[in-house]
Design a protein around this motif. Sequence first.
Motif, PDB file in Angstrom:
ATOM      1  N   TRP A  35      -1.397 -10.999 -14.368  1.00 16.93           N
ATOM      2  CA  TRP A  35      -1.419 -12.480 -14.197  1.00 16.93           C
ATOM      3  C   TRP A  35      -2.062 -12.863 -15.567  1.00 16.93           C
ATOM      4  O   TRP A  35      -1.778 -14.085 -16.243  1.00 16.93           O
ATOM      5  CB  TRP A  35      -1.904 -12.878 -12.848  1.00 16.93           C
ATOM      6  N   SER A 266      -5.520 -17.424  -4.490  1.00 14.62           N
ATOM      7  CA  SER A 266      -4.384 -16.225  -4.365  1.00 14.62           C
ATOM      8  C   SER A 266      -3.859 -15.984  -2.785  1.00 14.62           C
ATOM      9  O   SER A 266      -2.809 -15.628  -2.593  1.00 14.62           O
ATOM     10  CB  SER A 266      -5.036 -14.817  -5.038  1.00 14.62           C
ATOM     11  N   GLY A 302       0.792 -19.405 -10.506  1.00 16.29           N
ATOM     12  CA  GLY A 302       1.374 -18.378 -10.393  1.00 16.29           C
ATOM     13  C   GLY A 302       0.802 -17.223  -9.992  1.00 16.29           C
ATOM     14  O   GLY A 302       1.081 -16.017  -9.766  1.00 16.29           O
ATOM     15  N   GLU A 305       1.897 -15.814  -6.221  1.00 13.72           N
ATOM     16  CA  GLU A 305       3.274 -14.985  -6.604  1.00 13.72           C
ATOM     17  C   GLU A 305       2.910 -13.573  -7.071  1.00 13.72           C
ATOM     18  O   GLU A 305       3.406 -12.850  -6.650  1.00 13.72           O
ATOM     19  CB  GLU A 305       4.017 -15.858  -7.336  1.00 13.72           C
ATOM     20  N   ALA A 308       1.394 -11.304  -4.876  1.00 13.99           N
ATOM     21  CA  ALA A 308       2.312 -10.867  -3.913  1.00 13.99           C
ATOM     22  C   ALA A 308       3.032  -9.613  -4.302  1.00 13.99           C
ATOM     23  O   ALA A 308       3.658  -8.819  -3.719  1.00 13.99           O
ATOM     24  CB  ALA A 308       2.933 -11.860  -2.995  1.00 13.99           C
ATOM     25  N   ALA A 309       3.363  -9.783  -5.840  1.00  8.36           N
ATOM     26  CA  ALA A 309       4.376  -9.123  -6.170  1.00  8.36           C
ATOM     27  C   ALA A 309       4.255  -7.510  -6.048  1.00  8.36           C
ATOM     28  O   ALA A 309       3.064  -6.935  -5.968  1.00  8.36           O
ATOM     29  CB  ALA A 309       4.831  -9.214  -7.712  1.00  8.36           C
TER      30      ALA A 309
END
Lengths: 309, 309
Positions: A35, A266, A302, A305, A308-309
């Motif tokens: 990230w 997050s 972001g 996301e 969670a990836a």
Amino acid sequence: MSGPKKMSGVLSPVVTPFNEDLSVDAERLVRQCRWLLSQDCGLAVFGTNSEANSLSVEEKIDLLDALVDAGLDTNRMMPGTGACAIPDTVRLTSHAVKRGCAGVLMLPPFYYKGVSDEGLFRSFSEVIQRVGDSNLRIYLYHIPPVAQVPITLTLIERLLKEYPDTVAGIKDSSGDWNNMEAMLKQFPDFAMFAGAETFLLQTMRGGGAGCISATANINSAAIAELYANWQSPDAEAMQAKLDDLRGAVMQYPMIPALKASVAHYSGDGEWARLRPPLVELTAEQKAGLIADLDKRGFKMPGLAEGQAA
Amino acid sequence: MSGPKKMSGVLSPVVTPFNEDLSVDAERLVRQCRWLLSQDCGLAVFGTNSEANSLSVEEKIDLLDALVDAGLDTNRMMPGTGACAIPDTVRLTSHAVKRGCAGVLMLPPFYYKGVSDEGLFRSFSEVIQRVGDSNLRIYLYHIPPVAQVPITLTLIERLLKEYPDTVAGIKDSSGDWNNMEAMLKQFPDFAMFAGAETFLLQTMRGGGAGCISATANINSAAIAELYANWQSPDAEAMQAKLDDLRGAVMQYPMIPALKASVAHYSGDGEWARLRPPLVELTAEQKAGLIADLDKRGFKMPGLAEGQAA
């Protein structure tokens, strides 16, 4: 001269996630680093804000392997490798160079206080000779408020004279602009990173390399934007906005506040955990911090996301 | 309560000998420890004066094995085991307990400054639980001038309440008699070692356990003699003589001065070597120190013979 290019830009001393048993959570760290890179922020893993000195050398070697094995860009990687004991510094530094890191950020040995420049010179010198790798690029880490062992201009001059290819730059976390300015003037080819984005615009105007800052853990994109646009007419306004955000965070204990912010934005509460002797924010502090950030419209785009990836 | 008895007496934070390549010289250390025991001086190996934080955990484990395997008395052994990272502290402490050491001297994690008592409590607590051995006896190491992280009375009180069998005592190297006196009064069963023989007579009169002092590396027998005879009519005169000798040594950088003294009186120049960031005395300092000691009739009886053995 061959070997890694001088590093520059904005780097984050990436906070380190811990499992419930306080072991290191390598997968979460990989995601966070990915990230940060997506925000154009480099990876100064194993810094002060990473609780690096609360990790063993073995833990850091394993974590570094996880980051490199995950395919993260080693050209943007500057792990902290300086310890009190030369064998520890040599072991981690050698590993970082072998794994392709473009630089290492090196604390001086920090147990003994009031040591001489001669002693510190011998310490860095011994490390450089033992690592013995032409790809080694050292960024010295000057952080007198924590290490209590400063890296003086005299010491830098001597190191640059003896090891001009290896000693590549410095992170100055003194908070003293006069010291940063003196280095920019006295050592023009030396990559000077301010230890806080507070000094980013001044640093760029003075020919510096960028900044490595705690708040780059959360405000990465905005700091990177000022770095990329420091010559734009908006630069002063951008700097003021960065300062305001940093001021809001600095009302709280820094490392717990960074981890609480990452946890909140997050949506992953596991991030709030710290290793002793550091302790998490109280519920009241956390609520105050998030309110202060929210009212500034702060976001970490972001991040949820990515986690969670 | 079973397990090791409370430690007491005079202990030396034994200086660590290095080979020319700066590796540790285990054989020389064994000989030195044997000599110290012959002077009725216990072995606080891996202390500040031992340059312990300039050694890796692996080096300390190997050295401890060498000392125990040589048959030195583990009832007189209190290795320093506290590091910045909990896994390092746990690893060395567990090893020391398994090898039978009667106690360990434990620095707090010393990288972060201004940490809370809550954070330090959690740190010691985590170590105690992970070591998980009823034979563990911790002597806390309060050395604010170097570690810059103090061990407060409030923290001690909490640790004693939670771990009354494990937390056995403290070495107080603050140089502040008021703090030592407060501990003697507030924690009567706690083994309080003064961090310098300067406070030995006061400590014994106040019900303390003894002292762990840099100068016990060289003036061992005389310090041990005051410990054994603190109730004698000569005690004040003995204390004054110890203070005079210590004052002579303290004119010079302490650890280099101790090593220079051992080198001189043993006739073994190898002893003078230090690991960076520490540096040896200059020739002038060394000559001054030895002259100051010689004019006091100072000797290290049996040292040269012990080193040759």
